[in-house]
Design a protein around this motif. Sequence first.
Motif, short mmCIF file in Angstrom:
data_model
loop_
_atom_site.label_atom_id
_atom_site.label_comp_id
_atom_site.label_asym_id
_atom_site.label_seq_id
_atom_site.Cartn_x
_atom_site.Cartn_y
_atom_site.Cartn_z
N ILE A 72 8.44 -5.94 -3.83
CA ILE A 72 7.42 -5.59 -4.83
C ILE A 72 8.03 -4.53 -5.74
O ILE A 72 8.54 -3.52 -5.26
N PRO A 73 8.01 -4.75 -7.05
CA PRO A 73 8.58 -3.75 -7.96
C PRO A 73 7.84 -2.42 -7.83
O PRO A 73 6.63 -2.40 -7.60
N LEU A 77 3.10 -1.73 -7.55
CA LEU A 77 2.43 -1.54 -6.26
C LEU A 77 0.92 -1.62 -6.47
O LEU A 77 0.38 -1.04 -7.42
N GLN A 78 0.27 -2.37 -5.57
CA GLN A 78 -1.17 -2.57 -5.72
C GLN A 78 -1.94 -1.57 -4.86
O GLN A 78 -1.47 -1.16 -3.81
N GLY A 79 -3.14 -1.22 -5.33
CA GLY A 79 -4.03 -0.39 -4.51
C GLY A 79 -3.51 1.00 -4.27
O GLY A 79 -3.87 1.64 -3.28
N MET A 80 -2.65 1.51 -5.16
CA MET A 80 -2.12 2.87 -4.97
C MET A 80 -3.21 3.93 -5.13
O MET A 80 -3.23 4.92 -4.42
N TYR B 328 0.61 -9.18 -5.58
CA TYR B 328 1.12 -8.40 -4.45
C TYR B 328 -0.03 -7.82 -3.62
O TYR B 328 -1.06 -7.43 -4.18
N PRO B 330 -2.30 -5.18 -1.64
CA PRO B 330 -2.53 -3.74 -1.78
C PRO B 330 -1.79 -2.97 -0.69
O PRO B 330 -1.55 -3.48 0.40
N MET B 331 -1.47 -1.73 -1.00
CA MET B 331 -0.71 -0.90 -0.08
C MET B 331 -1.39 -0.78 1.29
O MET B 331 -0.73 -0.75 2.32
#
Lengths: 637, 344
Positions: A72-73, A77-80, B328, B330-331
């Motif tokens: 993942i670049p 990043l998702q949901g940070m 992607y 989620p973290m």
Amino acid sequence: MTDRQQQAAPGKRIASRLFTMAGIVLLLASMAFAFYSAYIFEQRLAPEIDAKSLAVARSLQGDIERAVGYGIPLDALQGMDQLLDDVLAGNPELARVEVSTTGGAILYQRQHPDADTDIRTLHHAIADGSATINVGVRAGYVRNQLLGIFADAAIVLLVTLLLAMELLPLLVNRLLGIPLESLAGVMRAAIGGDYSRRVAIGAGGALGQLIDLCNRRLDGLRNRASDMHGTVVPYRAAAVTDIRAPMFVFVLAEELSRAFLPLYVQELYAPIPGLSEQAAIALPITAFMLFVALGTLFAGSRVRRVGSAHLFRWGVGLAAVGFFGLALAHSLYDLLLWRILIAAGYALGTLACQAYVAEMTTAENRTQAMSIFVGAVMVAAVCGSSLGGALADLVGYRHVFWGSLLLVLSSWLLFPRHAGNGMADSAAADEGVAGISGYRLLLADREFMTVMLGAAIPAKLILTGSLFLIVPLYLARIGSDAATIGRVVMLYYLLMAFGNPVSAYLARRFGLGLSLVAGGGAIAGLGSLAFLFLDGMPALLLAVIALGIGQTLATAPTFALALGAGHRSVAVLGQPGVLAAMRVIERAGSVVGPLLAGTLLAAFGFQATLVIIGGIVAVAAAALPLALRRRPATTVP
Amino acid sequence: MSRIRFFAAIIVALIGGLVTTSAATSAATAAADRTSRYRIAMIVYRGCEDACRGFHDYLAARKIPADVEILDAATDRRRLLDHIARVRRDKPDLLVTWGTTVSLEALGPFDAVDPARHIVDTAAVFMIVSNPVESRLVPNLQSSGRNVTGTRYLVPVETQLKAARSYLPFSRLAVIYNPLEENSRLTVASLRRLAATEDFTLIERQVGLRDGAPDPASIAPLMAGIRKAGAQLLYQPPDTFLHIQRDMLTAAATAMRIPVLAAAEAPVLNSQALMGVVNRYYTVGQLTAAQAEKILIGKVAPRDIPIMAPRNFSFLVNMRVARELQRYPPMKVLRFAEVVQVGK
């Protein structure tokens, strides 16, 4: 016994010197302890916080490296935001968390909405060096924690000092003051030619030997002088201050539950038909106030017949049964019964202490002696509310009542043994009794009742309605523990205890009677309007502080103003009679207060209730000067 | 006096402990010294895969003296009947059945057992059965009421959807299924129920039939239809036909940029489903072996052993598909997800 006043002096001096010394030692020790703990705390806390913040950064590093490892670049990043918000929520010492590229461009950032500007930032690079995690630690966090510790230490210190102030004179008097004074009294009499007395109190050490010696010498003299047929009089010096300790302990027993009683009632609540839950919770407070008033009213005239000691015994008995029941209460109904028993006991007990003061004083020095009484009640309230709250957190509400039971019983042990044997002169015992016709006269006295309705009754209304009922319930609702509630309630009593002399001085020196009463009342009420703009602890603190300041300004001058306004009634009933009646009449506010507050609470909620009651008090205070202006003849004696 | 009593108590406890330990040891030795090892027959449908391996490994790890004979039907019904006949004849100590088809053929529905056809006198444990109650293998999950127990492997559909939403929030969910399979029909029925409570629109499409059999060629046109209907996520139910066609199905969905949530692990592990909320077959195999242990070593009657499910599910994420779809996880999902196909 005309030499009572002189007798009181030496013991008091010894006690006050001892107290000063003990106070200084206590103060130094407590302060040293507080500063040392704060120092240790700061030494340990700061590195601890840095270590924890770095651990947070390392955990984030793990998350980011894993994600990047999956391909993942870094900037996708998702949901940070959610992740960082969770980090902030779980770590109150952090003000900001961000992830930036090595070039310094911020990729992700979250911070507390109310983050202060004073932030110390720690940096932590991720393994491949492509990004840095920056964790901003609130510089004020350690400071705030320290402030909290100091506040706690200050309260402990204060309560310790107040308790020491109460207990030290008691010890000194019992062990030293009274034996010495008794000895002095017997010897003074002997020098004056009266050999009939004998010291009737023992003591330890050299003092005891001295007393023994003196008694034997007097016995010998008496035997030799066979012409003296008079009986031997056992003599024991007595001081009006002897009452302070039992009074303090007795009132302390009741004040222990001040901060949490509504919460205890809430636990036992079961629906009562026709009454909202909030009004039902108010019921025990209302019943207590009502029965204290009734008890005072009906027992007042009987004091003379039974004597103060007997009356106090009854008070202790009733209160002890009440506290015993309260600790075991299983429903609102039996709780109500126990509270009524305690109320009756409280009325009798306090009345007995007043009677003791009357027995031990003359009309001239009685008013000053009564301040012993007021002082003991105030200090007991300060200590009781804070101690009781802290105890409740430690052992639970119920078990605090066992403490109250113990205190009540020990107050009986402390009560002067020599009291209440019909020593009172008739004038003293007659005081404080207005009689039914007296109340009729006062209730019809327009000016007098104007002061009662404008100041005295609203003062009690807001005290019992807002402070005793709403404040504990509201604080519990916003998540405060009993110790915190106790401290907030204590704040009020603290202001009252230390402010009263100030306002008495202002009233005397500048003749500010009416303005103090009206201004104080307005301040007391307006503080609650803080809930129009604020919420939570800040608003509540404002309201309680304003209440304390306002009432401390208004209370003492209110009595003087009422006496002035009701001068025609005073002429008939006498000043003490009117004052005693005032104490009963103002309790109308105490009785109505909790019920009104409970009903308003059920209908409008916490904030509106406090605002409405505060508004009533402020408006009544503001209307008082207008209502009294029609009769400018009111004078403040 | 009290000291003497104290020592006496310790001595009694020590002697008691010794006796118990030696008794247990001799019993264990007796078990290990069994001249005949346990004979276990396992009928599988598509060879020995992960559940079968999990079963083996558990037995080995627990040092249970057993020989497992794998009887592979290789998706052939005639061969399956041969295996059943053989088990009826050989009477092994335990029978393990893999999948709904094998289990029903071998054991029969609980309310229609035919002693002439089904295996009745051998203790049996089933695994990888999608809906043991709905397919009438057992009346309830507490007890089969007969000489059978087993394990569940499907995560409840509701749990699957909730977990999926933490990755991809959706309001329009599509499902493609084979109307001839009961498993699929049951799953779609529960999806319909959940659509109301979980607040999403369900887009249902049945696979086309040709000569009374599902037609693989009908899948691609269906995919275009659900895309047009605005589906945000495609659910692949535990459907044997779709399982076989999983490469084609998931590739078609990914080409249409529709992510796939699979009920089973294979579409995520080997095909192009984006995610799956599943119990790993390997784990289920281990759990099934634990059930077998209760029967063989613990001597518990199968009817007294409830049908069990693994305690924790796995959230599988196919990173290759995530990259391709640019969706992607989620973290927070990454913290507990099992990421597969990372480098492919």
